[in-house]
Every structure is written in structure tokens, then in C-alpha cells.
Write an enzyme that holds these catalytic residues in place. Structure first.
Site, PDB file in Angstrom:
ATOM      1  N   ASP A 133      12.731  -3.590   0.726  1.00 38.07           N
ATOM      2  CA  ASP A 133      12.316  -2.465   1.577  1.00 38.07           C
ATOM      3  C   ASP A 133      13.510  -1.901   2.343  1.00 38.07           C
ATOM      4  O   ASP A 133      13.686  -0.685   2.450  1.00 38.07           O
ATOM      5  CB  ASP A 133      11.284  -2.937   2.616  1.00 38.07           C
ATOM      6  CG  ASP A 133       9.921  -3.132   2.006  1.00 38.07           C
ATOM      7  OD1 ASP A 133       9.809  -3.103   0.771  1.00 38.07           O
ATOM      8  OD2 ASP A 133       8.962  -3.313   2.781  1.00 38.07           O
TER       9      ASP A 133
ATOM     10  N   SER B 229      10.310 -10.236   4.560  1.00 33.82           N
ATOM     11  CA  SER B 229      10.219 -11.532   3.879  1.00 33.82           C
ATOM     12  C   SER B 229      10.267 -11.300   2.376  1.00 33.82           C
ATOM     13  O   SER B 229       9.800 -10.281   1.877  1.00 33.82           O
ATOM     14  CB  SER B 229       8.961 -12.291   4.308  1.00 33.82           C
ATOM     15  OG  SER B 229       7.848 -11.459   4.321  1.00 33.82           O
TER      16      SER B 229
ATOM     17  N   ILE C 141       0.837  -1.215   0.000  1.00 31.91           N
ATOM     18  CA  ILE C 141       0.000   0.000   0.000  1.00 31.91           C
ATOM     19  C   ILE C 141       0.866   1.257   0.000  1.00 31.91           C
ATOM     20  O   ILE C 141       0.433   2.320  -0.439  1.00 31.91           O
ATOM     21  CB  ILE C 141      -0.965  -0.010   1.224  1.00 31.91           C
ATOM     22  CG1 ILE C 141      -1.925  -1.196   1.135  1.00 31.91           C
ATOM     23  CG2 ILE C 141      -1.726   1.283   1.348  1.00 31.91           C
ATOM     24  CD1 ILE C 141      -2.970  -1.090   0.029  1.00 31.91           C
ATOM     25  N   GLY C 142       2.109   1.142   0.510  1.00 34.83           N
ATOM     26  CA  GLY C 142       2.985   2.315   0.458  1.00 34.83           C
ATOM     27  C   GLY C 142       3.740   2.619   1.743  1.00 34.83           C
ATOM     28  O   GLY C 142       4.270   3.726   1.893  1.00 34.83           O
TER      29      GLY C 142
ATOM     30  N   GLY D 289       6.385  -1.748   9.901  1.00 32.81           N
ATOM     31  CA  GLY D 289       5.859  -3.069  10.235  1.00 32.81           C
ATOM     32  C   GLY D 289       5.949  -3.980   9.032  1.00 32.81           C
ATOM     33  O   GLY D 289       6.873  -3.873   8.210  1.00 32.81           O
ATOM     34  N   VAL D 290       4.978  -4.849   8.904  1.00 28.81           N
ATOM     35  CA  VAL D 290       4.979  -5.776   7.781  1.00 28.81           C
ATOM     36  C   VAL D 290       3.514  -5.977   7.385  1.00 28.81           C
ATOM     37  O   VAL D 290       2.652  -6.147   8.252  1.00 28.81           O
ATOM     38  CB  VAL D 290       5.735  -7.067   8.180  1.00 28.81           C
ATOM     39  CG1 VAL D 290       5.171  -7.730   9.396  1.00 28.81           C
ATOM     40  CG2 VAL D 290       5.859  -8.027   7.049  1.00 28.81           C
ATOM     41  N   GLY D 291       3.231  -5.868   6.092  1.00 29.39           N
ATOM     42  CA  GLY D 291       1.856  -6.036   5.618  1.00 29.39           C
ATOM     43  C   GLY D 291       0.888  -5.100   6.320  1.00 29.39           C
ATOM     44  O   GLY D 291       1.198  -3.922   6.512  1.00 29.39           O
TER      45      GLY D 291
ATOM     46  N   LYS E 111      13.320  -1.870   9.571  1.00 29.14           N
ATOM     47  CA  LYS E 111      12.338  -2.778   8.973  1.00 29.14           C
ATOM     48  C   LYS E 111      12.664  -4.130   9.585  1.00 29.14           C
ATOM     49  O   LYS E 111      13.324  -4.978   8.974  1.00 29.14           O
ATOM     50  CB  LYS E 111      12.507  -2.791   7.439  1.00 29.14           C
ATOM     51  CG  LYS E 111      11.731  -3.858   6.718  1.00 29.14           C
ATOM     52  CD  LYS E 111      10.290  -3.496   6.480  1.00 29.14           C
ATOM     53  CE  LYS E 111       9.508  -4.675   5.940  1.00 29.14           C
ATOM     54  NZ  LYS E 111       8.099  -4.357   5.673  1.00 29.14           N
TER      55      LYS E 111
HETATM   56  N1  LIG Z   1       2.420   7.605  -3.929  1.00 30.66           N
HETATM   57  C1  LIG Z   1       3.080   6.759  -4.709  1.00 30.66           C
HETATM   58  N2  LIG Z   1       3.493   7.147  -5.939  1.00 30.66           N
HETATM   59  C2  LIG Z   1       4.176   6.306  -6.748  1.00 30.66           C
HETATM   60  N3  LIG Z   1       4.488   5.030  -6.408  1.00 30.66           N
HETATM   61  C3  LIG Z   1       4.109   4.589  -5.202  1.00 30.66           C
HETATM   62  C4  LIG Z   1       3.386   5.421  -4.297  1.00 30.66           C
HETATM   63  N4  LIG Z   1       3.146   4.691  -3.187  1.00 30.66           N
HETATM   64  C5  LIG Z   1       3.686   3.483  -3.382  1.00 30.66           C
HETATM   65  N5  LIG Z   1       4.267   3.406  -4.590  1.00 30.66           N
HETATM   66  C6  LIG Z   1       4.936   2.227  -5.160  1.00 30.66           C
HETATM   67  O1  LIG Z   1       4.069   1.108  -4.943  1.00 30.66           O
HETATM   68  C7  LIG Z   1       4.827  -0.058  -4.582  1.00 30.66           C
HETATM   69  C8  LIG Z   1       4.374  -0.558  -3.205  1.00 30.66           C
HETATM   70  O2  LIG Z   1       4.711   0.425  -2.230  1.00 30.66           O
HETATM   71  P1  LIG Z   1       5.547   0.060  -0.922  1.00 30.66           P
HETATM   72  O3  LIG Z   1       6.643  -0.894  -1.263  1.00 30.66           O
HETATM   73  O4  LIG Z   1       5.911   1.329  -0.255  1.00 30.66           O
HETATM   74  O5  LIG Z   1       4.412  -0.728  -0.108  1.00 30.66           O
HETATM   75  P2  LIG Z   1       4.531  -1.401   1.343  1.00 30.66           P
HETATM   76  O6  LIG Z   1       3.257  -1.144   2.058  1.00 30.66           O
HETATM   77  O7  LIG Z   1       5.780  -0.954   1.995  1.00 30.66           O
HETATM   78  O8  LIG Z   1       4.617  -2.950   0.948  1.00 30.66           O
HETATM   79  P3  LIG Z   1       5.105  -4.188   1.901  1.00 30.66           P
HETATM   80  O9  LIG Z   1       3.869  -4.670   2.590  1.00 30.66           O
HETATM   81  O10 LIG Z   1       5.646  -5.166   0.898  1.00 30.66           O
HETATM   82  O11 LIG Z   1       6.149  -3.674   2.836  1.00 30.66           O
HETATM   83  C9  LIG Z   1       6.287   0.358  -4.639  1.00 30.66           C
HETATM   84  O12 LIG Z   1       6.815   0.060  -5.909  1.00 30.66           O
HETATM   85  C10 LIG Z   1       6.229   1.881  -4.425  1.00 30.66           C
HETATM   86  O13 LIG Z   1       7.334   2.562  -4.985  1.00 30.66           O
HETATM   87 MG   LIG Z   2       7.367  -2.081   2.633  1.00 31.97          MG
END
Ligand SMILES: Nc1ncnc2c1ncn2[C@@H]1O[C@H](COP(=O)(O)OP(=O)(O)OP(=O)(O)O)[C@@H](O)[C@H]1O
Ligand SMILES: [Mg+2]
Length: 216
Positions: free
Chosen positions: A50, A41, A13-14, A114-116, A37
Site C-alpha cells: 500500500d 502489515s 475493498i479499495g 487506516g487499516v482494514g 499509511k
Molecule cells: N475500482 C477498482 N477498479 C479496479 N481495481 C480495483 C478497484 N478498487 C480496488 N481495486 C483493486 O482491488 C485490490 C484491493 O484494493 P485496495 O488494495 O485498494 O484495498 P484496501 O482496502 O486498501 O486493502 P487493505 O485493507 O489491504 O489496505 C487492489 O488490487 C486494487 O488495485
Molecule cells: Mg490498502
């Protein structure tokens, strides 16, 4: 600013995007920042992981040693931590995880990713929520703007009942059915006590500055 636990409504989600953006912004302001972090996984390509993204934001080289320092619990399979650990005949020692994080708190601004999502299992009986509760840090909750996000976000917020939420970051998804402001307004009606910060696609320094001001 002090220490925050970064969680989300789900995976991908980001969290890392938001954490790395905040780290970059604060460093540009001359602040000392750290990020962890602790559990990762699906780590094969260090630079693309990450932890690699967080190290890059911190301005540190992505080495095996640096990744191990930020992420003591690393697993090969891109699965929930309980399953990824089980594949390797391991379990995540919950008390060690909490102590590792507690030891890092204090002094500089710290982000712990966190994670997920908030109810991802860590082992047979504990989830990310137990980890967040044990730390007692304010949460940065990352949500998307895709179709369906409102229910996912409100469900996640209910699951976070009792935990302090410093900000709900409405991070624009790849595709959204309506403008970010419209989703933010709807969420604000249902969660009026929570600061909601919309973050556009490819958010830049100005957007992270707004988020950082919300956290202070
Ligand atoms: N606002 C944004 N604009 C452009 N790309 C984004 C944006 N938010 C997230 N992304 C992209 O979406 C993908 C997923 O985001 P991210 O890796 O931050 O998620 P996460 O929640 O950390 O995932 P995980 O649960 O695997 O840790 C990545 O490639 C990231 O660069
Ligand atoms: Mg992440």
C-alpha cells in the site's frame, strides 16, 4: 480540502485504490498532497505494498526510507495489526500513532489510510474507530458493490455513528449482482444524510474528479 481519514467496510475493498486515485487527480490539478499509511502489515514487496502504491501516486521513489516515513509501524505478517504486532513481540503505541498523525495535519491536503475496516483491533482494547475518533478527521468510507455489501455497509456506518463522513465511496467490486447505481440508490434510502459517490471498476481521472468535488 484538508485532511481525511480513509477507512472501509473491510479489508481489500479499495482504500488504497481510492486514496491513490485522489492523490493522482489532485496532483494533476497542481495541488500539493500528502498521504500516510501509518500501520502496514504484510510488507515484503515494497513496490506492491500500500505504501509503495501511495508513493507512486505521490510521484516519489519507493525506497526503504520513504516507506518508513509514510508507514512508521510495519509488520511482516498480513494479519490484523494487533496480531501482526504480537507475532513480533511488539504492540502499537496508540498515543504515538495518534501524535504521528496529528503532527502531519495542517497545510496541504492529507489522506491517512487506516487499516482494514473500522473495527479492526489495533491492540488489546482499541480499534481503528478509536484512532479515527482521536483524530476527529472527516472520514472517506470505501464500500464495495459485491453481493452482501448493503448490510456490511450499513453495519459499518452504524459503527461510525458520531463520526463525520465526508463521502461514502461505492467502489465497484470485481463482480456485482446489480448495477452500481442500483446499490447506490438503495444505500441512499437507508443513509440519506451521507454523500454517496459511485466509483466504477478501473475508475479514471473523471471519476476521481467527481469524488474530489464531493470532498471540497
Ligand atoms: N475500482 C477498482 N477498479 C479496479 N481495481 C480495483 C478497484 N478498487 C480496488 N481495486 C483493486 O482491488 C485490490 C484491493 O484494493 P485496495 O488494495 O485498494 O484495498 P484496501 O482496502 O486498501 O486493502 P487493505 O485493507 O489491504 O489496505 C487492489 O488490487 C486494487 O488495485
Ligand atoms: Mg490498502
Amino acid at each position: 480540502m484538508s485532511a481525511y481519514f480513509v477507512t472501509a467496510t473491510g479489508t481489500d475493498i479499495g482504500k488504497t485504490f481510492v486514496t491513490a486515485g485522489l492523490v493522482r487527480h489532485l496532483r494533476a490539478q497542481g495541488k500539493t498532497v500528502r498521504a500516510l499509511k501509518p500501520i502496514i502489515s504484510g510488507i515484503d514487496d515494497l513496490a506492491a505494498s500500500d505504501t509503495g502504491a501511495l508513493l507512486a501516486a505521490l510521484g516519489e521513489p519507493v525506497t526503504q526510507a520513504a516507506v518508513a516515513r509514510l508507514s512508521p509501524w510495519r509488520f511482516r505478517e498480513p494479519l490484523s495489526p494487533d496480531m501482526a504486532a504480537a507475532r513480533e513481540g511488539r504492540t502499537i503505541p496508540f498515543d504515538d500513532l495518534v501524535n504521528f498523525c496529528r503532527d502531519a495535519i495542517g497545510g496541504d491536503t492529507l489522506f491517512i489510510e487506516g487499516v482494514g475496516g473500522i473495527l479492526v483491533p489495533l491492540d488489546d482494547r482499541r480499534t481503528v474507530r478509536d484512532w479515527a475518533r482521536a483524530l476527529g478527521l472527516p472520514l472517506i468510507v470505501v464500500a464495495g458493490s459485491y453481493l452482501g455489501t448493503i448490510s456490511h455497509t450499513l453495519t459499518a456506518l452504524e459503527a461510525m455513528g458520531g463520526l463525520e463522513i465526508a463521502a461514502l465511496v461505492l467502489n465497484e467490486s470485481e463482480t456485482s449482482p446489480v448495477k452500481l447505481a442500483e446499490t447506490a440508490a438503495t444505500l441512499a434510502r437507508f443513509a440519506p444524510a451521507i454523500p454517496i459517490v459511485p466509483l466504477p471498476r478501473d475508475a479514471g481521472p473523471q471519476d476521481f474528479a467527481v469524488l474530489a468535488r464531493t470532498l471540497i
